[in-house]
Design a protein around this motif. Structure first.
Motif, PDB file in Angstrom:
ATOM      1  N   SER A  28       0.871  -1.171   0.000  1.00  0.00           N
ATOM      2  CA  SER A  28       0.000   0.000   0.000  1.00  0.00           C
ATOM      3  C   SER A  28       0.907   1.219   0.000  1.00  0.00           C
ATOM      4  N   GLU A  29       0.854   1.983  -1.099  1.00  0.00           N
ATOM      5  CA  GLU A  29       1.906   2.976  -1.319  1.00  0.00           C
ATOM      6  C   GLU A  29       1.357   4.156  -2.101  1.00  0.00           C
ATOM      7  N   SER A  30       1.873   5.345  -1.796  1.00  0.00           N
ATOM      8  CA  SER A  30       1.469   6.546  -2.519  1.00  0.00           C
ATOM      9  C   SER A  30       2.670   7.483  -2.647  1.00  0.00           C
ATOM     10  N   HIS A  31       2.520   8.524  -3.443  1.00  0.00           N
ATOM     11  CA  HIS A  31       3.643   9.430  -3.706  1.00  0.00           C
ATOM     12  C   HIS A  31       3.119  10.848  -3.887  1.00  0.00           C
ATOM     13  N   VAL A  32       3.821  11.798  -3.319  1.00  0.00           N
ATOM     14  CA  VAL A  32       3.496  13.199  -3.581  1.00  0.00           C
ATOM     15  C   VAL A  32       4.634  13.829  -4.365  1.00  0.00           C
ATOM     16  N   GLU A  33       4.264  14.674  -5.302  1.00  0.00           N
ATOM     17  CA  GLU A  33       5.284  15.401  -6.075  1.00  0.00           C
ATOM     18  C   GLU A  33       5.622  16.671  -5.289  1.00  0.00           C
ATOM     19  N   MET A  34       6.114  16.460  -4.078  1.00  0.00           N
ATOM     20  CA  MET A  34       6.328  17.550  -3.133  1.00  0.00           C
ATOM     21  C   MET A  34       7.511  17.154  -2.254  1.00  0.00           C
ATOM     22  N   ASP A  35       7.924  18.059  -1.393  1.00  0.00           N
ATOM     23  CA  ASP A  35       8.943  17.706  -0.409  1.00  0.00           C
ATOM     24  C   ASP A  35       8.429  16.544   0.448  1.00  0.00           C
ATOM     25  N   GLY A  36       9.346  15.687   0.870  1.00  0.00           N
ATOM     26  CA  GLY A  36       8.992  14.524   1.678  1.00  0.00           C
ATOM     27  C   GLY A  36       8.235  14.856   2.957  1.00  0.00           C
ATOM     28  N   ALA A  37       8.320  16.112   3.422  1.00  0.00           N
ATOM     29  CA  ALA A  37       7.565  16.490   4.622  1.00  0.00           C
ATOM     30  C   ALA A  37       6.070  16.323   4.375  1.00  0.00           C
ATOM     31  N   TRP A  38       5.646  16.584   3.131  1.00  0.00           N
ATOM     32  CA  TRP A  38       4.224  16.414   2.807  1.00  0.00           C
ATOM     33  C   TRP A  38       3.881  14.927   2.640  1.00  0.00           C
ATOM     34  N   GLY A  40      22.486  22.869  11.345  1.00  0.00           N
ATOM     35  CA  GLY A  40      23.014  23.735  10.300  1.00  0.00           C
ATOM     36  C   GLY A  40      21.924  24.132   9.319  1.00  0.00           C
ATOM     37  N   GLY A  41      20.856  23.358   9.293  1.00  0.00           N
ATOM     38  CA  GLY A  41      19.685  23.704   8.473  1.00  0.00           C
ATOM     39  C   GLY A  41      19.935  23.633   6.980  1.00  0.00           C
ATOM     40  N   ALA A  42      19.044  24.266   6.249  1.00  0.00           N
ATOM     41  CA  ALA A  42      19.105  24.211   4.784  1.00  0.00           C
ATOM     42  C   ALA A  42      20.281  25.015   4.232  1.00  0.00           C
ATOM     43  N   LEU A  43      20.864  25.904   5.047  1.00  0.00           N
ATOM     44  CA  LEU A  43      22.041  26.647   4.587  1.00  0.00           C
ATOM     45  C   LEU A  43      23.275  25.749   4.542  1.00  0.00           C
ATOM     46  N   ALA A  44      23.185  24.621   5.267  1.00  0.00           N
ATOM     47  CA  ALA A  44      24.312  23.690   5.287  1.00  0.00           C
ATOM     48  C   ALA A  44      24.112  22.550   4.297  1.00  0.00           C
ATOM     49  N   ALA A  45      22.862  22.268   3.941  1.00  0.00           N
ATOM     50  CA  ALA A  45      22.553  21.227   2.957  1.00  0.00           C
ATOM     51  C   ALA A  45      21.098  21.390   2.554  1.00  0.00           C
ATOM     52  N   ASN A  46      20.852  21.468   1.250  1.00  0.00           N
ATOM     53  CA  ASN A  46      19.476  21.728   0.818  1.00  0.00           C
ATOM     54  C   ASN A  46      19.079  20.826  -0.353  1.00  0.00           C
ATOM     55  N   PRO A  47      19.067  19.508  -0.148  1.00  0.00           N
ATOM     56  CA  PRO A  47      18.609  18.644  -1.236  1.00  0.00           C
ATOM     57  C   PRO A  47      17.127  18.891  -1.490  1.00  0.00           C
ATOM     58  N   MET A  48      16.798  19.300  -2.704  1.00  0.00           N
ATOM     59  CA  MET A  48      15.404  19.617  -3.029  1.00  0.00           C
ATOM     60  C   MET A  48      14.542  18.383  -2.795  1.00  0.00           C
ATOM     61  N   MET A  49      13.343  18.589  -2.278  1.00  0.00           N
ATOM     62  CA  MET A  49      12.339  17.559  -1.989  1.00  0.00           C
ATOM     63  C   MET A  49      12.674  16.743  -0.740  1.00  0.00           C
ATOM     64  N   VAL A  50      13.869  16.940  -0.192  1.00  0.00           N
ATOM     65  CA  VAL A  50      14.335  16.154   0.944  1.00  0.00           C
ATOM     66  C   VAL A  50      14.483  17.022   2.191  1.00  0.00           C
ATOM     67  N   ALA A  51      14.934  18.264   1.984  1.00  0.00           N
ATOM     68  CA  ALA A  51      15.369  19.097   3.114  1.00  0.00           C
ATOM     69  C   ALA A  51      14.250  19.332   4.135  1.00  0.00           C
ATOM     70  N   GLY A  52      13.005  19.378   3.695  1.00  0.00           N
ATOM     71  CA  GLY A  52      11.898  19.566   4.640  1.00  0.00           C
ATOM     72  C   GLY A  52      11.707  18.348   5.518  1.00  0.00           C
ATOM     73  N   LEU A  53      11.698  17.178   4.895  1.00  0.00           N
ATOM     74  CA  LEU A  53      11.555  15.941   5.680  1.00  0.00           C
ATOM     75  C   LEU A  53      12.743  15.759   6.620  1.00  0.00           C
TER      76      LEU A  53
END
Lengths: 349, 384
Positions: free
Chosen positions: A78-88, A297-310
């Motif tokens: 049972s699986e789903s996907h959002v075209e959004m940051d992993g936080a969503w 260090g937050g997103a200023l230290a590493a900001n992989p798109m779609m990942v940094a929020g999660l």
């Protein structure tokens, strides 16, 4: 009254400027395995899986389909996907767990921001009729917001540099961080503008990375666990002219609904890709000077798109699990100038 | 779990090119019709969930950001789902979870595709690094599966053409349908150009611009709805890998498991008898008999016999795709939700000329990827 959900596993890859060796599955598999191991669960124990990624970063459709193979989803899951940051994706999994019929969820996200010119790629997020044809890149839009804040007297360039200096200092203790070169505030302010009023240190690095989080319905009893006590996300108008860029109304709305203001906060992991955005978010979240902000260090230290929020949620949960506080806020953002924001409250129980 | 109902349904006029509307305009056309059906306004909605297939089809990355304004989402939650071809169905399920979980009372779910913005066939033929390029369009991928099915089930070659004719004649009764082919007959399908053996042009879905929207609510809001609601009796998703030697792509286990799950939730033990109608995702005509078997609506190898005997016709014992289905209208990202919405229209008794008399329990079905992503729901006239 929501069902308390515990964060029981978190893993991330070391963030790098360019990961040429790994494709989607190879980004996802190590973090999924590590997060499950930490949770003492196997893939077969997972009731629901949700992921976040973007086809535009990979430059081809259905990139999440290849990533799924890394999980060996057999028997089918049972699986789903959002075209959004992993936080969503985590939000969707949290909602699924609220339904009560499943007790465990796996969430993962991956992003290779390095494959294209990220500033041009992100310009494809804009209104395709009126804004995208002008190709305002992501840094220039952030600069507009910084300018609005400076003009309103809401922040100063020195404060922005202080955010960058602190972030880099803290990142030295984060083995997964990408930008660790320390500098004092004077040095940073001596640098030329990248897009005025932003200097290089005000902007996030371009990062490739992946992370995974495992959720489980909280157990009653005396087990020490890190529990999501509130989570909410809100969006603002896309048209920049329809927004007050010196505010983050949607962050405030999400925070209220997530219960941020009910009790004292010990630490916050804020997804603020630009220095002025951290200052803005601190104000909207009413974080006092004692709150430890972005110890990773937050997103200023590493900001992989779609990942940094999660990653913010995973970092905040891990730090609570290690005893760095009792109550934390994790925040994720999407879209130009903090258009969409998610706020998650985590507590040790 | 809170009960979930569908109280508003709207869809666009589907056409090859909707040059009269922007992307936002296309979605609003569907959204406004759904809200009108529910007698609600944008301000009454708590959250918005949108689904569409790859962003590359329209060339807008993460379009929920741009669409937030037009969908009245400012100040609310908006989520964007993408699960390949099954996305329309998954989007409806994600929206239903927000209701089931008791988080929101009224959710607007939308799915769309404006395929005229690009060339969908080549967008569906990705060259994946380190993998052989397997496909030229979706038909190139699925034709070998159809041939395998024909051999296994010993099915005669004209079965697919029967579905092509039946669904197109159903589509004539659907005012929103993209293709309107009232003159179609078996000879016309047989005479149409061969695209991917055995799939001829008239066995294939069109490429459409279109959108569909649904208003999903909890029982409290459903009690105040102006028209009869459709109640969600069950919903399920299943995914299986692309590359796995143990897969049977002709009769995928993900589809079998998903159907079993959704039947169990709805308390359905004999789906062939208990379901009054099904809207299933048939982009190539042969997938009707294939999915009949995969869904457990008949014994293995018998799917084509149901089609041939007219069981699946409007007026048959188990009508399949009375709306005309994907063979008449295919805005890819919306096609799955159109199945879910048409199933709901049937049990609300609001399907107009293509209404199945007395339909009380209906299946909505969507699939995507290489027959590996499935989403399904069962809706009924009565609350669960």
């Amino acid at each position: 009254m929501t069902r308390p959900i515990a964060v029981v596993g978190f893993a991330q890859l070391p963030n790098v400027r360019r990961d040429t060796a790994r494709e989607e599955g190879e980004l996802v598999q190590p973090v999924v395995n590590a997060a499950l191991e930490q949770a003492k669960l196997t893939r077969k124990d997972i009731g629901f899986t949700c992921s976040g990624s973007s086809d535009f970063l990979l430059g081809r459709p259905f990139s999440f389909v290849s990533a799924l193979d890394a999980l060996a989803p057999w028997p089918p899951m049972s699986e789903s996907h959002v075209e959004m940051d992993g936080a969503w994706a985590l939000y969707e999994a949290w909602v699924r767990l609220q339904c009560g019929d499943v007790d465990t969820a796996l969430v993962y996200a991956y992003g290779k921001s390095s494959l294209g010119n990220l500033r041009d790629v992100l310009a494809q997020q804009l209104d395709p009729y009126y804004l995208a044809p002008l190709v305002p890149d992501s840094v220039s839009l952030a600069a507009l917001q910084a300018r609005a804040l400076l003009d309103a007297g809401s922040c100063r360039e020195r404060e922005m540099a202080q955010v960058a200096a602190r972030s880099r200092r803290d990142a030295q203790h984060n083995p997964f961080a990408q930008v660790k070169k320390t500098a004092d505030v004077e040095q940073l302010l001596d640098a030329p503008y990248l897009v005025e009023p932003l200097r290089k240190h005000d902007c996030p690095p371009i990062s490739d990375g992946a992370c995974a989080v495992v959720l489980r319905a909280a157990r009653s009893g005396n087990d020490r666990q890190v529990v999501i006590t509130g989570i909410d996300h809100r969006v603002e108008p896309h048209a920049l002219g329809a927004r007050d860029l010196t505010r983050s109304v949607s962050t405030r709305q999400a925070a209220e609904r997530a219960g941020v203001f009910e009790r004292k906060v010990d630490l916050a992991e804020l997804h603020a890709p630009f220095t002025h955005q951290e200052l803005l978010l601190r104000r909207e979240l009413q974080l006092s000077a004692e709150v430890k902000v972005n110890p990773s260090g937050g997103a200023l230290a590493a900001n992989p798109m779609m990942v940094a929020g999660l990653t913010r949620i995973g970092e905040a949960a891990s730090r609570l699990a290690r005893g760095e506080g009792k109550r934390a806020i994790a925040h994720a953002t999407s879209g130009p100038c903090l258009q969409q924001n998610l706020v998650c409250v985590l507590e040790v129980t | 779990m809170e009960r979930c109902a569908v109280i508003g349904i709207g869809q666009t006029q589907h056409r090859a090119r909707r040059e009269d509307v922007s992307l936002a305009g296309l979605l609003r056309e569907a959204a406004e019709r759904a809200l009108q059906d529910a007698e609600l306004r944008f301000r009454d909605i708590d959250a918005v969930v949108i689904g569409t297939a790859p962003d590359m089809f329209e060339g807008v990355m993460m379009p929920e950001l741009y669409l937030a304004d037009a969908l009245g989402a400012a100040g609310k939650a908006i989520t964007r789902v993408h699960t390949a071809g099954s996305v329309g169905g998954s989007t409806a399920l994600v929206a239903s979870h927000l209701i089931h979980a008791g988080i929101h009372s009224k959710v607007l779910a939308l799915a769309f595709e404006k395929q005229s913005e690009s060339n969908a066939m080549w967008a569906l033929s990705p060259v994946i690094p380190f993998q052989p390029q397997l496909t030229a369009g979706a038909g190139g991928y699925f034709a070998p599966l159809v041939r395998a099915y024909m051999r296994r089930a010993n099915a005669p070659r004209h079965i697919g053409h029967l579905v092509a004719v039946k669904d197109r004649l159903n589509g004539v009764k659907n005012p929103y349908s993209h293709l309107k082919l009232p003159e179609i007959d078996l000879a016309a399908v047989e005479a149409s150009p061969m695209l991917w053996d055995p799939i001829r042009q008239l066995d294939t879905c069109p490429s459409s611009d279109g959108a569909v929207a649904m208003v999903l609510t909890d029982a409290g809001a459903a009690a105040r709805s102006p028209h009869r609601p459709a109640w969600v009796h069950g919903g399920a998703m299943r995914s299986e890998p692309v590359m796995f030697a143990g897969r049977d792509q002709v009769n995928p286990r993900a589809g079998i498991d998903c159907a079993k799950d959704v039947y169990a939730q709805a308390g359905v033990t004999d789906p062939r008898r208990e379901l009054d109608v099904a809207e299933i995702y048939v982009p190539f005509s042969w997938f009707e008999p294939m999915w009949l078997e995969n869904l457990g609506l008949c014994p293995m190898g018998d799917g084509w016999k149901l089609t041939e005997a007219g069981v699946t016709a409007l007026g048959g014992e188990l009508p399949i795709n009375p709306s005309g289905g994907v063979l008449c209208t295919n805005p890819i990202g919306a096609s799955g939700m159109l199945r879910f919405a048409e199933a709901a229209l049937q049990v609300r008794g609001m399907a107009g000329e293509h209404q199945v008399d007395g339909a009380r329990l209906a299946l909505g079905h969507a699939y995507g990827g290489g027959s590996q992503f499935f989403s399904m729901w069962i809706v009924g006239s009565d609350p669960p």
